[in-house]
Scaffold this active site. Structure first.
Site, PDB file in Angstrom:
ATOM      1  N   HIS A 134       0.902  -1.150   0.000  1.00 34.43           N
ATOM      2  CA  HIS A 134       0.000   0.000   0.000  1.00 34.43           C
ATOM      3  C   HIS A 134       0.940   1.199   0.000  1.00 34.43           C
ATOM      4  O   HIS A 134       1.553   1.505   1.022  1.00 34.43           O
ATOM      5  CB  HIS A 134      -0.905  -0.018   1.237  1.00 34.43           C
ATOM      6  N   HIS A 188      -3.636  -0.948  -5.616  1.00 29.14           N
ATOM      7  CA  HIS A 188      -4.579   0.158  -5.855  1.00 29.14           C
ATOM      8  C   HIS A 188      -3.925   1.501  -6.254  1.00 29.14           C
ATOM      9  O   HIS A 188      -4.036   2.501  -5.534  1.00 29.14           O
ATOM     10  CB  HIS A 188      -5.519   0.352  -4.674  1.00 29.14           C
ATOM     11  N   ASP A 258     -10.069  -4.126  -3.817  1.00 30.68           N
ATOM     12  CA  ASP A 258      -9.843  -3.559  -2.474  1.00 30.68           C
ATOM     13  C   ASP A 258     -11.163  -3.541  -1.700  1.00 30.68           C
ATOM     14  O   ASP A 258     -11.438  -2.607  -0.945  1.00 30.68           O
ATOM     15  CB  ASP A 258      -9.217  -2.160  -2.564  1.00 30.68           C
TER      16      ASP A 258
HETATM   17  C1  NCD Z   1      -8.889  -0.684   3.517  1.00 31.93           C
HETATM   18  C2  NCD Z   1      -9.689  -1.345   4.631  1.00 31.93           C
HETATM   19  O1  NCD Z   1     -10.693  -0.776   5.069  1.00 31.93           O
HETATM   20  O2  NCD Z   1      -9.311  -2.444   5.066  1.00 31.93           O
HETATM   21  N1  NCD Z   1      -9.282   0.680   3.413  1.00 31.93           N
HETATM   22  C3  NCD Z   1      -9.130   1.499   2.357  1.00 31.93           C
HETATM   23  O3  NCD Z   1      -9.428   2.679   2.477  1.00 31.93           O
HETATM   24  N2  NCD Z   1      -8.693   1.040   1.204  1.00 31.93           N
HETATM   25  C4  NCD Z   1      -7.423  -0.829   3.779  1.00 31.93           C
HETATM   26  C5  NCD Z   1      -6.550  -0.482   2.603  1.00 31.93           C
HETATM   27  O4  NCD Z   1      -6.544  -1.175   1.593  1.00 31.93           O
HETATM   28  O5  NCD Z   1      -5.806   0.494   2.669  1.00 31.93           O
HETATM   29 ZN    ZN Z   2      -4.460  -0.300   0.914  1.00 34.97          ZN
HETATM   30 ZN    ZN Z   3      -6.875  -2.868   0.785  1.00 34.50          ZN
END
Ligand code: NCD
Ligand code: ZN
Ligand code: ZN
Length: 404
Positions: A134, A188, A258
């Site tokens: 990430h 992502h 995600d």
């Molecule tokens: C994800 C989560 O809620 O687990 N949240 C997000 O904003 N993408 C964690 C992550 O992938 O960073």
């Molecule tokens: Zn993430």
């Molecule tokens: Zn994630």
């Protein structure tokens, strides 16, 4: 059984290589049963789940406990990433039965943010499994979006990480991957600025994009407020276009969701009490098929990005307990079906979506996992658990997969 499929398309089952099923510890939001049912309904036959659960998946023992949970709860095939912490490098070195190591270079849901740059480097230097990151730099978080005139459920935009924050972390991860010749996967991706930080050489560096970063942007804050709060944050319409182009150019190899289910009540709190993340496992295939209907890409592209790409990026090989023959993970899609995406109609426990009301053309109607039909037009067969995915890391990555 004869399957009548006049006018439909039979595709390989989708592999969603980035989901958060919240099991164990967050099962009020989702669990491996509800999340895998949502997956099956969305034409997803394999999920790779992230380690930011409670407890976090940071040891072989905890990883195998998740595998055991999934073996009774998941109706699709599954694999689990191992999370990196300040003190578990010993576990990371000997990890097995996992697609790879997940490193959080910035804070997000859960507490796996790896603050220490020396430990970040040590993991690249001393471990062998592919690393997924990430990539957002914690120190570069300021941008002021007040010109959007937000009033309802205002996201505090002064705290939203910028394209610079993403580009900075991508630059660091890419430098480490090159220095230690370590397979790196960039989760992502959300900005053109970050895309400029790595070239297209998929034997070393691969990348993914979510449907929401392809299709939503800052202008959606006006309607969605904190429902659109996520990491990385939504960027601009120009970033949407750059991300689709990066897929078409094969700089980004996969579309993953995600899938980050949070309770609607929690999402409606004021920032910063509202959590980051949006659900997606159930809507990714229809959203991508809709791009085919709109002639932005081809059906073959969608299969590349959602089925073949993730299998190659994560070196997914034949599945565990199949004794004879080849497993059939398949989804039948109806490219003539147009329907609005509706949260209340969804299978995910959280039952909301940032795509509420969007009309899309192209929907999955039947899904088979390992040759067994698990979903058919609103009906599920939950009596048939999915199986653990095997990863063949020794072949050395994306292009090795294509050659082999
Ligand atoms: C994800 C989560 O809620 O687990 N949240 C997000 O904003 N993408 C964690 C992550 O992938 O960073
Ligand atoms: Zn993430
Ligand atoms: Zn994630």
């Amino acid at each position: 059984e004869t399957v009548y499929a006049y006018g439909m398309h039979l595709l390989p089952g989708v592999i969603d290589a980035h989901v958060h099923m919240r099991d164990p510890g967050g099962t009020d939001k989702e669990d491996l049963r509800t999340g895998s049912m949502a997956a099956a309904k969305g034409g997803v036959t394999t999920i790779l789940d992230m380690p930011n659960t409670s407890p976090a998946t940071v040891s072989q023992k905890l990883l195998e406990e998740k595998l055991t949970l999934a073996s009774v709860k998941s109706i699709v095939n599954y694999g689990f990433f191992m999370g990196a912490t300040i003190d578990n490098i010993g576990e990371l070195k000997k990890a097995k039965r996992t697609p790879g190591i997940k490193i959080y270079m910035g804070s997000t849901t859960g507490d796996l943010f790896l603050k220490d740059p020396a430990m970040l480097e040590a993991i690249f230097a001393e471990t062998k499994l592919p690393i997924a990151v990430h990539a957002e730099d914690e120190n570069i978080i300021t941008k002021n979006f007040e010109e959007f005139g937000l009033t309802r459920n205002v996201v505090d935009h002064s705290r939203i990480r910028t394209p610079e924050a993403e580009a900075s972390a991508v630059r660091k991860a890419v430098a480490l991957a090159k220095e230690y010749k370590h397979r790196l996967h960039l989760c992502h991706m959300s900005s053109a600025l970050a895309l400029a930080e790595f070239e297209d050489h998929a034997d070393l560096i691969t990348a993914e994009v979510t449907p929401h970063h392809l299709l939503l942007n800052e202008s959606d804050y006006m309607n969605l407020g904190t429902l659109a709060q996520m990491n990385p944050a939504l960027k601009s319409a120009a970033d949407n276009a750059a991300l689709l182009q990066a897929l078409l150019d094969d700089q980004i190899q996969i579309v993953a969701t995600d899938h980050a289910p949070h309770r609607y009540e929690d999402k409606c709190q004021r920032y910063p009490d509202s959590p980051s993340g949006v659900p997606g496992v159930e809507t990714s295939l229809p959203l991508m098929l809709d791009l085919v209907a709109k002639e932005k890409c081809t059906l073959e592209d969608v299969v590349h990005w959602m089925c073949e790409g993730p299998a190659l990026v994560w070196d997914i090989m034949e599945k565990g307990r199949i004794e004879v023959g080849y497993d059939a993970d398949l989804v039948l899609v109806d490219m003539n079906k147009t329907m609005a995406i509706r949260g209340p109609h969804m299978q995910t426990k959280c039952r909301w979506t940032p795509f509420e009301g969007r009309e899309v053309t192209g929907w999955p109607v039947r899904t088979w996992v390992c040759g067994k039909e698990v979903y058919r037009e609103g009906e599920f067969d939950v009596s048939r658990p999915g199986i653990e995915v095997m990863f063949e890391h020794s072949r050395g990555g994306y292009w090795a997969g294509i050659d082999g």
